[in-house]
Design a protein around this motif. Structure first.
Motif, short mmCIF file in Angstrom:
data_model
loop_
_atom_site.label_atom_id
_atom_site.label_comp_id
_atom_site.label_asym_id
_atom_site.label_seq_id
_atom_site.Cartn_x
_atom_site.Cartn_y
_atom_site.Cartn_z
N CYS A 1 0.68 -0.97 -5.14
CA CYS A 1 0.14 -2.31 -5.32
C CYS A 1 0.81 -3.34 -4.42
O CYS A 1 0.62 -4.54 -4.60
N ARG A 2 1.60 -2.91 -3.42
CA ARG A 2 2.18 -3.86 -2.46
C ARG A 2 1.09 -4.32 -1.52
O ARG A 2 0.41 -3.51 -0.90
N PRO A 3 0.87 -5.61 -1.38
CA PRO A 3 -0.35 -6.08 -0.72
C PRO A 3 -0.47 -5.83 0.77
O PRO A 3 -1.53 -5.51 1.23
N VAL A 4 0.62 -5.97 1.55
CA VAL A 4 0.43 -5.95 3.00
C VAL A 4 1.57 -5.17 3.66
O VAL A 4 2.74 -5.32 3.31
N ASP A 5 1.22 -4.34 4.63
CA ASP A 5 2.20 -3.71 5.51
C ASP A 5 2.24 -4.56 6.78
O ASP A 5 1.45 -4.37 7.70
N ALA A 6 3.16 -5.52 6.82
CA ALA A 6 3.16 -6.51 7.90
C ALA A 6 3.40 -5.87 9.26
O ALA A 6 2.79 -6.25 10.26
N ARG A 7 4.28 -4.88 9.34
CA ARG A 7 4.61 -4.28 10.63
C ARG A 7 3.41 -3.52 11.21
O ARG A 7 3.18 -3.52 12.40
N ALA A 8 2.65 -2.87 10.34
CA ALA A 8 1.49 -2.13 10.83
C ALA A 8 0.27 -3.03 10.97
O ALA A 8 -0.73 -2.64 11.55
N GLY A 9 0.37 -4.24 10.38
CA GLY A 9 -0.73 -5.18 10.51
C GLY A 9 -1.94 -4.80 9.70
O GLY A 9 -3.07 -5.12 10.04
N ARG A 10 -1.74 -4.07 8.59
CA ARG A 10 -2.90 -3.67 7.79
C ARG A 10 -2.55 -3.72 6.30
O ARG A 10 -1.39 -3.62 5.92
N THR A 11 -3.57 -3.86 5.48
CA THR A 11 -3.41 -3.86 4.04
C THR A 11 -3.34 -2.44 3.51
O THR A 11 -3.90 -1.52 4.10
N ARG A 12 -2.63 -2.27 2.39
CA ARG A 12 -2.60 -0.98 1.74
C ARG A 12 -3.35 -1.03 0.42
O ARG A 12 -3.19 -0.15 -0.41
N LEU A 13 -4.14 -2.04 0.22
CA LEU A 13 -4.87 -2.20 -1.03
C LEU A 13 -6.27 -1.61 -0.90
O LEU A 13 -6.75 -1.41 0.21
N PRO A 14 -6.97 -1.29 -2.03
CA PRO A 14 -6.65 -1.71 -3.39
C PRO A 14 -5.54 -0.86 -4.02
O PRO A 14 -5.37 0.31 -3.72
N GLY A 15 -4.81 -1.51 -4.88
CA GLY A 15 -3.81 -0.83 -5.70
C GLY A 15 -4.34 -0.65 -7.11
O GLY A 15 -5.29 -1.31 -7.53
N LEU A 16 -3.73 0.29 -7.84
CA LEU A 16 -4.13 0.56 -9.22
C LEU A 16 -2.87 0.58 -10.08
O LEU A 16 -1.99 1.42 -9.88
N LEU A 17 -2.82 -0.34 -11.02
CA LEU A 17 -1.65 -0.51 -11.88
C LEU A 17 -2.02 -0.17 -13.32
O LEU A 17 -2.99 -0.71 -13.87
N HIS A 18 -1.24 0.73 -13.92
CA HIS A 18 -1.43 1.08 -15.32
C HIS A 18 -0.34 0.40 -16.14
O HIS A 18 0.85 0.56 -15.86
N LEU A 19 -0.75 -0.37 -17.15
CA LEU A 19 0.19 -1.09 -18.00
C LEU A 19 -0.01 -0.71 -19.46
O LEU A 19 -1.15 -0.57 -19.93
N LEU A 20 1.10 -0.57 -20.18
CA LEU A 20 1.10 -0.57 -21.63
C LEU A 20 1.93 -1.77 -22.07
O LEU A 20 3.11 -1.87 -21.72
N VAL A 21 1.30 -2.69 -22.77
CA VAL A 21 1.98 -3.91 -23.18
C VAL A 21 1.75 -4.15 -24.66
O VAL A 21 0.72 -3.77 -25.22
N ARG A 22 2.73 -4.80 -25.28
CA ARG A 22 2.60 -5.21 -26.67
C ARG A 22 2.24 -6.69 -26.72
O ARG A 22 2.90 -7.51 -26.09
N ALA A 23 1.18 -6.98 -27.46
CA ALA A 23 0.75 -8.37 -27.62
C ALA A 23 1.57 -9.03 -28.71
O ALA A 23 1.65 -8.53 -29.83
N GLN A 24 2.18 -10.13 -28.38
CA GLN A 24 3.02 -10.85 -29.34
C GLN A 24 2.17 -11.88 -30.08
O GLN A 24 1.74 -12.89 -29.52
#
Length: 513
Positions: free
Chosen positions: A48-71
């Motif tokens: 999910c890191r948005p940009v590879d600045a040295r290569a001049g290209r994006t590495r997205l889309p990223g996919l993030l899996h979250l488990l969160v507790r709602a307070q």
């Protein structure tokens, strides 16, 4: 993504999630303030890191899996809700900019943290990202706290177009082509979900009346004491029956210790295309004013076979004496709570209590009833039949999760099979009372009664036991179900309140058989 990195990530996402989560249909805490989140786990399925600045290209889309507790401070510790807060599964896509087709899926743009400036969105609407989930399920293995499992001989497709289903309330599903469907559980608890456990046990024992799981994934992580598990909830009548199941071969987890820190996240099963659910079929029959008893009888036979299969594949127990009395007390307590919330129910309280007192008296008299694993939320919308009108026996039962609002420990408890039967009998009444056919429609009332009788007759033909012969037990469970329906309709669909109230009047009458 562990430790401080995960906490920093969640902190940056919290403002956008606070606005987005309460609007989701599957969020169970509606109407109560949501103050924040605590992190259970964060896993990058795609970077999910948005940009590879040295290569001049994006590495997205990223996919993030979250488990969160709602307070939600005024909700924590209530029946069905762990003291640490409800745990939710989120799948988030990350892009620098969203294409027009994904614009409606935007959750928000974090203003700080590792994803600052990116577009975070609901990943299930992005075919590129849902394809990643399918590929993960094709190969068993681990990724951080996530464990991907599959049946050894399962045929899992690849490269199929994906589309999310839009009609669900408590979970989310993605269909792959015309051959597979991935069901993702949104509010999750420690322990195996019955929708995986029961269908897997039935399939491994040769029962074809359910779609056999081909793969699933789960989270394996330590669960802080007091956050999950049966101890967080009120005492249920069958703790002994649940405990006996954890080491059974039908349960995919390693054993009781592993069960305590495993959360079922998703199940991949065959997609049953070319089918229609029983509710729609019943509605067509009502609209056309035609008989439905042949289908109802066949559905009763299928239900009995599934119950037989569950009793063969998983441990069973009995309810007798004090345990039957406890069930009756719990039913009476639910009635009192519903009467307090729904004034229309109060005039019928005394009549309804007769059913629960009769059940308690059965326990005091030494009555014993068999108990086992059951579907837990059986109704006409949970059964499918082939559209080609072929073999009437080919009903399929789906969605073995039980009532999602109930604690997982309760949904995994042993119950008499009449709990499922009562749910289906109530469903025939609901179908007959659809808009245009109310309680005063004599033909619709006769249609419902005929199909209730046909369903019970079909059940008896398949297993040798007619549920109508155990009138005390069946009446108590049907009454309990109708009380639940009154409370649900009063809170969610007031225009439908007359449907369960017509059953309440029947069940409260002393001469109702």
């Amino acid at each position: 993504m562990a430790g401080a990195n995960g906490v920093a990530l969640l902190r940056s996402l919290t403002p956008v999630l606070l606005a987005w989560l309460p609007r989701q249909r599957w969020f169970a805490g509606k109407g109560r303030p949501l103050t924040g989140f605590s992190l259970v786990s964060a896993t990058e399925l795609l970077p999910c890191r948005p940009v590879d600045a040295r290569a001049g290209r994006t590495r997205l889309p990223g996919l993030l899996h979250l488990l969160v507790r709602a307070q939600q401070p005024d909700r924590a510790g209530c029946a069905g809700h762990p003291r640490g807060g409800d745990c939710y599964q989120l799948l988030l896509g990350v892009r620098e900019a969203l294409p027009p087709r994904l614009a409606p899926c935007l959750i928000g743009r974090p203003e700080s943290g590792p994803l600052v400036g990116t577009a975070v969105y609901e990943a299930l609407h992005d075919p590129r990202l849902t394809a990643v989930l399918l590929e993960r399920l094709r190969v068993a293995g681990r990724l951080g706290p996530l464990r991907f499992c599959r049946e050894p001989d399962a045929d899992i497709p690849t490269g199929l177009p994906a589309r999310p289903l839009a009609s669900e309330q408590s979970n989310s599903s993605v269909v792959y082509g015309t051959s597979a469907i991935l069901k993702l559980f949104r509010r999750v608890e420690a322990g195996i979900n019955p929708d995986l456990e029961l269908t897997l046990a039935l399939a491994r024992n040769g029962y074809a009346q359910v779609p056999a799981p081909t793969a699933w994934f789960e989270a394996v992580a330590p669960v802080p004491p007091g956050r999950e598990g049966p101890a967080d909830h009120e005492d249920h009548e069958d703790q002994e029956g649940r405990d006996s199941q954890d080491s059974h071969e039908g349960v995919p987890a390693a054993g009781a210790a592993e069960q305590g820190r495993t959360l079922t996240l998703g199940v991949l099963q065959p997609f049953l295309g070319g089918t229609t659910d029983g509710w729609q079929l019943a509605q067509r029959a009502l609209t056309e004013r035609r008989d439905f008893t042949t289908a109802a009888r066949a559905l009763g036979r299928t239900t009995a076979r599934v119950h037989t299969g569950l009793a063969e594949a998983l441990p069973t127990s009995t309810l007798g004496g004090e345990r039957l009395e406890r069930v009756a007390r719990q039913m009476a307590s639910r009635l009192d709570a519903a009467c307090a919330a729904v004034p229309d129910l109060r005039p019928y309280r005394a009549g309804l209590l007769r059913s629960f007192r009769a059940l308690a008296e059965l326990g005091r008299a030494g009555g014993v009833r068999a108990a086992q694993r059951v579907h837990g939320d059986l109704h006409l919308g949970q059964v499918l039949a082939a559209d080609d009108g072929g073999d009437e026996e080919r009903w399929t039962l789906i969605d073995f999760e039980g009532e999602p609002a109930r604690p997982l420990a309760e949904r995994r408890a042993h119950q008499p099979v009449v709990r499922d039967i009562a749910g289906m009998l109530r469903s025939f009444d609901y179908a007959a009372c659809r808009p245009g056919h109310g309680p005063t429609d004599a033909w619709a009332r006769h249609w419902a009664a005929a199909n209730r009788a046909a369903y019970c007759a079909g059940y008896a033909a398949a297993c040798g036991a007619d549920p109508r012969d155990d009138g005390v037990l069946l009446r108590a469970y049907e009454t309990d179900k109708a009380v639940y329906e009154v409370l649900y309709e009063a809170r969610n669909r007031p225009a439908w309140l007359g449907v369960p109230m017509s059953a309440i009047r029947r069940l409260a009458a002393p001469d109702d058989g």
